[in-house]
Design a protein around this motif. Structure first.
Motif, PDB file in Angstrom:
ATOM      1  N   THR A 381      -8.626  -2.269  15.895  1.00  0.00           N
ATOM      2  CA  THR A 381      -9.012  -2.296  14.489  1.00  0.00           C
ATOM      3  C   THR A 381      -9.621  -0.951  14.121  1.00  0.00           C
ATOM      4  O   THR A 381     -10.551  -0.494  14.795  1.00  0.00           O
ATOM      5  CB  THR A 381     -10.026  -3.419  14.213  1.00  0.00           C
ATOM      6  N   THR A 383     -11.374   0.938  10.905  1.00  0.00           N
ATOM      7  CA  THR A 383     -11.977   0.698   9.594  1.00  0.00           C
ATOM      8  C   THR A 383     -12.605   1.982   9.094  1.00  0.00           C
ATOM      9  O   THR A 383     -13.206   2.740   9.870  1.00  0.00           O
ATOM     10  CB  THR A 383     -13.046  -0.403   9.680  1.00  0.00           C
ATOM     11  N   ASP A 391      -1.194   1.568   1.205  1.00  0.00           N
ATOM     12  CA  ASP A 391      -0.117   0.588   1.095  1.00  0.00           C
ATOM     13  C   ASP A 391       1.014   1.012   2.024  1.00  0.00           C
ATOM     14  O   ASP A 391       1.579   2.100   1.881  1.00  0.00           O
ATOM     15  CB  ASP A 391       0.379   0.496  -0.341  1.00  0.00           C
ATOM     16  N   ALA A 413      -1.407  -4.881  10.364  1.00  0.00           N
ATOM     17  CA  ALA A 413      -1.853  -5.487   9.115  1.00  0.00           C
ATOM     18  C   ALA A 413      -2.883  -4.561   8.480  1.00  0.00           C
ATOM     19  O   ALA A 413      -3.818  -4.118   9.151  1.00  0.00           O
ATOM     20  CB  ALA A 413      -2.460  -6.867   9.359  1.00  0.00           C
ATOM     21  N   SER A 415      -5.525  -3.995   5.278  1.00  0.00           N
ATOM     22  CA  SER A 415      -6.284  -4.506   4.136  1.00  0.00           C
ATOM     23  C   SER A 415      -7.004  -3.323   3.508  1.00  0.00           C
ATOM     24  O   SER A 415      -7.894  -2.727   4.124  1.00  0.00           O
ATOM     25  CB  SER A 415      -7.284  -5.575   4.587  1.00  0.00           C
ATOM     26  N   SER A 416      -6.602  -2.968   2.284  1.00  0.00           N
ATOM     27  CA  SER A 416      -7.134  -1.759   1.654  1.00  0.00           C
ATOM     28  C   SER A 416      -7.267  -1.959   0.150  1.00  0.00           C
ATOM     29  O   SER A 416      -6.483  -1.404  -0.628  1.00  0.00           O
ATOM     30  CB  SER A 416      -6.230  -0.554   1.976  1.00  0.00           C
ATOM     31  N   PRO A 417      -8.246  -2.767  -0.284  1.00  0.00           N
ATOM     32  CA  PRO A 417      -8.440  -2.931  -1.725  1.00  0.00           C
ATOM     33  C   PRO A 417      -8.904  -1.632  -2.369  1.00  0.00           C
ATOM     34  O   PRO A 417      -9.510  -0.773  -1.703  1.00  0.00           O
ATOM     35  CB  PRO A 417      -9.516  -4.017  -1.809  1.00  0.00           C
ATOM     36  N   THR A 422     -11.064   0.218   3.972  1.00  0.00           N
ATOM     37  CA  THR A 422      -9.718   0.020   4.508  1.00  0.00           C
ATOM     38  C   THR A 422      -9.819  -0.416   5.965  1.00  0.00           C
ATOM     39  O   THR A 422     -10.536   0.206   6.751  1.00  0.00           O
ATOM     40  CB  THR A 422      -8.897   1.313   4.401  1.00  0.00           C
ATOM     41  N   THR A 423      -9.098  -1.477   6.298  1.00  0.00           N
ATOM     42  CA  THR A 423      -9.077  -1.976   7.680  1.00  0.00           C
ATOM     43  C   THR A 423      -7.627  -2.090   8.131  1.00  0.00           C
ATOM     44  O   THR A 423      -6.836  -2.792   7.506  1.00  0.00           O
ATOM     45  CB  THR A 423      -9.763  -3.346   7.789  1.00  0.00           C
ATOM     46  N   THR A 425      -5.419  -3.315  11.279  1.00  0.00           N
ATOM     47  CA  THR A 425      -5.502  -4.123  12.488  1.00  0.00           C
ATOM     48  C   THR A 425      -4.150  -4.115  13.184  1.00  0.00           C
ATOM     49  O   THR A 425      -3.132  -4.410  12.565  1.00  0.00           O
ATOM     50  CB  THR A 425      -5.907  -5.566  12.157  1.00  0.00           C
TER      51      THR A 425
END
Length: 440
Positions: A381, A383, A391, A413, A415-417, A422-423, A425
């Protein structure tokens, strides 16, 4: 794990199902109430799909959207079955099939649904779950409510029966205090029965859901073959691109310097008798060219397989990446051994690419790397506290990582709102070699 357990649900039943306890029963009761609401949601989805199918007019636009909602609900049921009952339900082998262009009418919509086995299963499931699944889920709450009603009648049944011109509790007419007490005794017996049945109904509901939604072995095999073909093609393309890069770097770098060094030494040989001072300068130039060529060859080897990775393993190689990263990076490692060399290399370059993106594009002040191994899976992971917005579909770097990991059945995977953090994995199935433990 015995074969029968594998065939029924994938894992053994939770311990709460094997025995009986009031907390487990209450938890099971709460879960079956949730499953009742899920059956109500399935009823809504089935009405939406049926309405989209019977809609007057051309086109299939409404049907795929309605089936996407069904697939989302099915994914939620799979997750509940896994968490609550330990029943693993494989997901769909692939996305929804594309709607055929120019098709119209009810027959064409039915044909589109029935043409794909997984879509057909989800359609049948959403039609039957409000009845079959709802009946299963409602049984323990109904038993509990019936028991509570019997206990209530034990105290208030006689006056209510007189006021309402007679009351019945199941097969017992409430005609006096004796029959009211009998209703209360039966109700008290039903309360623990409902608590005992609730967790077992949760598992039974999960097994029913698995029977309705799980892809067949042939579908899973076809999906696996398709995945292997795609990853093999990607691996071959990546390998050829890497070979072309190495050839280009050798041709434009070290090879050019070695050719120049040979020409310099040839000139020095011709001037050796007539101009010794010029020969000294040419030899100095040749030595510099050889040093530059050696450095370029070292960089090339480092780009193929870094020496720190080969000598000290993945944990120390990632620590070395963190130390050279412009963004302050913390590393936590729990890795009892070393993965195979190809997996190490893929994980190393994936982390290197992500840290490069963090330094160039994220605007981050800090980053964290967590590296651990659990149950045959390497988990990484990364972060950062940057502005987010990463994206994988818009960038070649993340897509390249996905292709690199897919060669080993690994996944990425992100996750980056917007606004961060931003993470990223990564999970790679692998086996560790030595029992040596490295942690920090």
């Amino acid at each position: 794990m015995d074969d029968r357990t594998m065939q029924l649900g994938g894992t053994r039943p939770p311990d709460a199902i094997r025995g009986f306890s009031v907390p487990a029963g209450l938890t099971g009761l709460r879960r079956v109430v949730t499953l009742c609401w899920m059956s109500v949601a399935a009823l809504g989805r089935s009405l939406a799909v049926s309405g989209a199918i019977s809609l007057v007019g051309p086109g299939l636009g409404m049907v795929p959207r309605a089936m996407e909602g069904v697939r989302d609900l099915a994914a939620r049921q799979r997750e509940l079955a896994r968490r609550w009952a330990g029943v693993e339900i494989p997901g769909p082998p692939g996305p929804l099939p594309p709607a055929p262009a120019g098709a119209s009418g009810v027959v064409a919509r039915h044909r589109w649904i029935m043409s794909d086995p997984q879509t057909r299963r989800e359609y049948v499931w959403v039609l039957t779950d409000p009845i079959a699944g709802g009946f299963l889920a409602f049984f323990p709450p109904a038993l509990f409510l019936s028991g509570a009603w019997g206990v209530f009648l034990a105290f208030f049944g006689v006056p209510l029966s007189a006021e309402w011109d007679g009351l019945w509790y199941q097969f017992i007419p409430i005609e006096g205090q004796a029959t009211a007490v009998l209703a209360g005794v039966l109700g008290l017996l039903q309360l623990p029965l409902a608590l005992w049945a609730a967790p077992r109904v949760v598992r039974l509901h999960a097994l029913y859901t698995r029977a309705m939604l799980a892809p067949s072995e042939s579908e899973m095999m076809a999906s696996r073959i398709q995945h292997l073909a795609a990853t093999r093609s990607d691996a071959v393309d990546t390998q050829m691109a890497e070979i072309r890069r190495i050839e280009r770097d050798l041709h434009d770098g070290a090879q050019a310097r070695l050719v120049a060094m040979g020409m310099t030494l040839d000139a020095a040989e011709h001037l050796l008798e007539s101009n010794p001072e010029a020969v000294r300068g040419l030899l100095i130039e040749a030595r510099q060219s050889s040093s530059a060529a050696l450095e370029e060859l070292r960089n090339l080897v480092r780009g193929i397989h870094p020496p720190v990775l080969a000598d000290r393993g993945l944990a120390d190689a990632i620590r070395a990446l963190a130390m050279t990263c412009p963004v302050r990076t913390e590393v936590r490692v729990d890795l009892p051994g070393r993965p195979e060399m190809p997996v190490e290399s893929a994980a190393y370059f994936a982390v290197s690419e992500i840290l490069t993106n963090v330094a160039k594009h994220a605007g981050a002040g800090r980053a964290w790397i967590d590296l651990r191994y659990d149950r045959g899976m390497l988990h990484i992971t990364v972060t950062d506290d940057g502005h987010g917005g990463a994206d994988a579909s818009r960038g070649t770097g993340l897509r390249g990582i996905e292709r690199r990991l897919a060669t080993f059945d690994g996944v990425l995977a992100v996750s980056s709102p917007v606004g961060g953090p931003t993470t990223a994995t990564m999970e790679i199935p692998c086996v560790l070699s030595s029992p040596k433990t490295t942690s920090s």
